[in-house]
Design an enzyme around this catalytic site. Structure first.
Site, PDB file in Angstrom:
ATOM      1  N   CYS A 378     -10.403  -0.329  -5.367  1.00 20.17           N
ATOM      2  CA  CYS A 378     -11.529  -0.886  -4.856  1.00 20.17           C
ATOM      3  C   CYS A 378     -11.817  -0.046  -3.652  1.00 20.17           C
ATOM      4  O   CYS A 378     -12.619   0.922  -3.738  1.00 20.17           O
ATOM      5  CB  CYS A 378     -11.099  -2.386  -4.435  1.00 20.17           C
ATOM      6  N   HIS A 516      -9.719  -3.891 -10.059  1.00 16.94           N
ATOM      7  CA  HIS A 516      -8.327  -4.216  -9.619  1.00 16.94           C
ATOM      8  C   HIS A 516      -7.611  -4.416 -10.672  1.00 16.94           C
ATOM      9  O   HIS A 516      -7.287  -5.297 -11.310  1.00 16.94           O
ATOM     10  CB  HIS A 516      -8.452  -5.480  -8.884  1.00 16.94           C
ATOM     11  N   GLU A 518      -4.308  -4.387 -10.852  1.00 15.41           N
ATOM     12  CA  GLU A 518      -3.128  -5.037 -10.810  1.00 15.41           C
ATOM     13  C   GLU A 518      -3.252  -6.539 -11.099  1.00 15.41           C
ATOM     14  O   GLU A 518      -2.309  -7.164 -11.539  1.00 15.41           O
ATOM     15  CB  GLU A 518      -2.980  -5.275  -9.166  1.00 15.41           C
TER      16      GLU A 518
END
Length: 564
Positions: A378, A516, A518
């Site tokens: 990001c 993102h 994750e």
């Protein structure tokens, strides 16, 4: 019909209700039960999207674009069910919904009150969030005794009365502090917590007693006697060194069996083979690397919870111990990049605001010049573009309009239009409200063939989750590409830059993404981007100090020559 398990907490907050709920859900799932989890937050904010990470921790983004509590990240990592915006709601959302109904005249001119209108709305939100699950685990945020939690506790009390006896189960998570001067665990706080819960009409069926040591039999019997809970349902929830041990810990004390019996569910035995393999891999690594996570919220590591877990997941699948070093980017601004010297990889995560930005750019420059594996997420991708523009393109003072509206080289700017997951056109401006107005949720990313990104994913397109307002300015992309940067991922329409990388002939592993990754990593599968990143870190760590130093000196020489 869905059955409900309500999880409450007492004595203090942050006891781990989310982990406990997720672990129970994982156990039920291994028994073949369709399960989902809801998180009810008592704060008046509509969602955590605009809350300070130091107060709230990470904001977890669901695939359908909801900004939610970080516990939903735990839920997705522990079970296969994907969370949606209906899995998390707040007092703010409840009151907002009730007030809208009152304005429409839905209450026919009646006096709107906490009971029944607010509690009925809470029950409606709970029922709407369970989908087709056989069991819904509902976590109530806060602790028993909080004024904010009372409407939620009253709502679930009413549900226990309105539903059949075997359709609800109450689990209460509480603290057993150890008093070293007395040499014993104290049960009185737990007794008072349950007493307060019973005063509002809720009798817990199970107690999860958090402590730093096993619960002795005598204390277990004492708690059972004073709280009106069966002795076998008083469960010791001791501290563990990694959260993926908790399902097995609770299973050994038959929590899943107790809950199934209470809910009158016949299910196959739990199979914890996968969880045991995960724990074994964590405890028997073959490699070890040090990762520098350069951010601005490092004083509260829960601000990067999904990110740290994703790195651990990658370590599981690469048999590598991950040492995460949280580095404040402002320290780099003040003291330089010396703290990065012994790192095997550098990661710059997402974030908002100007504070610490220049320190992150310095860390990115260090990674690029020293050929250290770099992953930007990001903001970490946006700053990589800024660093490259300043130092490779020689665009002095290149910046994002987020931080410098008057920059002569706005290499990043505000997104004014895009499509959401449903194909609807979203439009924003600098004057738009902050809450819920970003490019959010799962978005399709098209990967360019013959790039490192394409090789990592092994696919032409992927869906990843976003949370941002600014994007790479398309006007500068030709210059970036001409200078050697590869735009390896684009949005479905082909107009937004989603991934960048440097050619491996120049840098062994330099990848950054606007999304993102994750948020979609799980311990069972990991995430291809993080697994590749850790493999690169392992390779870098495997070089001898002499080879590393030579690599760095050569790259510094090349960089100096190109600058001249």
């Amino acid at each position: 019909m869905t059955k409900f398990v309500f999880v409450t907490g007492g004595v203090v907050s942050s006891l781990g209700k989310g982990i406990a709920a997720a672990s129970l859900a994982a156990l039920l799932e291994t028994r073949g039960i369709r399960v989902t989890i809801l998180k009810l937050d008592p704060y008046i904010n509509v969602d955590p999207g605009t809350m300070n990470p130091f107060q709230h921790g990470e904001v977890f983004v669901t695939d359908d674009g909801a900004e939610t509590d970080l516990d939903l990240g735990h839920y997705e990592r522990f079970i296969s069910t994907k969370m949606t915006r209906q899995n998390n709601f707040t007092t703010g959302q409840i009151y907002e919904s009730v007030i809208r109904k009152e304005r429409r005249g839905d209450y026919l001119g009646g006096t709107v009150q906490v009971i029944p209108h607010i509690t009925d709305e809470i029950k409606l939100f709970i029922r709407n969030g369970v989908s087709d699950a056989q069991v819904a685990i509902v976590e109530i945020g806060g602790t028993v005794g909080d004024i904010e939690s009372l409407p939620f506790l009253e709502a679930i009390r009413q549900m226990s009365v309105q539903l059949p006896h075997h359709d609800t189960c109450f689990i209460h998570l509480t603290l057993l502090p150890y008093i070293s001067s007395a040499g014993e665990l104290k049960t009185k706080p737990t007794q008072h917590s349950v007493k307060e819960l019973r005063e509002i009409g809720i009798q817990p069926d199970v107690l999860l007693c958090r402590s730093d040591r096993p619960l002795p039999l005598e204390e277990r019997r004492k708690i059972a006697l004073f709280t009106n809970v069966r002795e076998e349902s008083v469960i010791s929830a001791i501290d563990v060194d990694n959260i993926y041990k908790i399902p097995a810990l609770l299973h050994e004390q038959m929590l899943d069996e107790i809950v199934c019996h209470r809910l009158d569910i016949l299910a196959r035995p739990a199979n914890l083979t996968v969880w045991k393999k995960l724990v074994h891999a964590l405890e028997h690594p073959e490699h070890e690397v040090s990762i520098a996570l350069v951010g601005k919220y490092v004083d509260l590591t829960e601000s990067y919870k999904s990110l740290s877990e994703a790195l651990i997941h990658a370590g599981i699948h690469t048999r590598c111990k991950i040492n995460i070093h949280y580095i404040d980017s402002e320290n780099i601004e003040q003291h330089g990049t010396g703290c990065l010297t012994n790192m095997d990889a550098i990661l710059v995560p997402g974030g908002f605001g100007k504070r610490g930005v220049e320190g992150k750019i310095m860390a990115i420059s260090y990674a690029r010049n020293h050929r250290i594996p770099y992953l930007g997420i990001c903001l970490g991708m946006q700053l990589a573009v800024i660093e490259f523009s300043r130092n490779r393109l020689q665009l002095e003072n290149a910046h994002s309009t987020e931080f410098d509206p008057d920059t002569p080289y706005p290499v990043l700017g505000l997104i004014t239009e895009w499509r959401d997951r449903c194909g609807r056109v979203e439009k924003r401006s600098a004057q738009t409200d902050l809450g819920g107005t970003m490019r959010l949720g799962g978005q399709e990313c098209l990967l360019k063939p013959h790039t490192l990104a394409h090789k990592i994913y092994g696919a032409d397109k992927v869906i990843e989750r976003h949370r941002h307002r600014y994007e790479v300015n398309a006007e500068f992309i030709p210059q970036l590409e001409q200078a050697g940067m590869h735009i390896s991922g684009l949005s479905a329409e082909g107009d937004l830059c989603e991934m960048i990388e440097l050619p491996q002939s120049e840098h062994p592993w330099f990848v950054a993404c606007q999304f993102h990754p994750e948020f979609t990593s799980t311990p069972r599968n990991g995430h291809p981007l993080f697994k590749s990143y850790i493999q690169a870190a392992i390779s870098f760590a495997g070089q001898s100090d002499r080879t590393k130093l030579h690599s760095r000196n050569v790259q510094e020489s090349v960089t100096t020559d190109s600058s001249n």
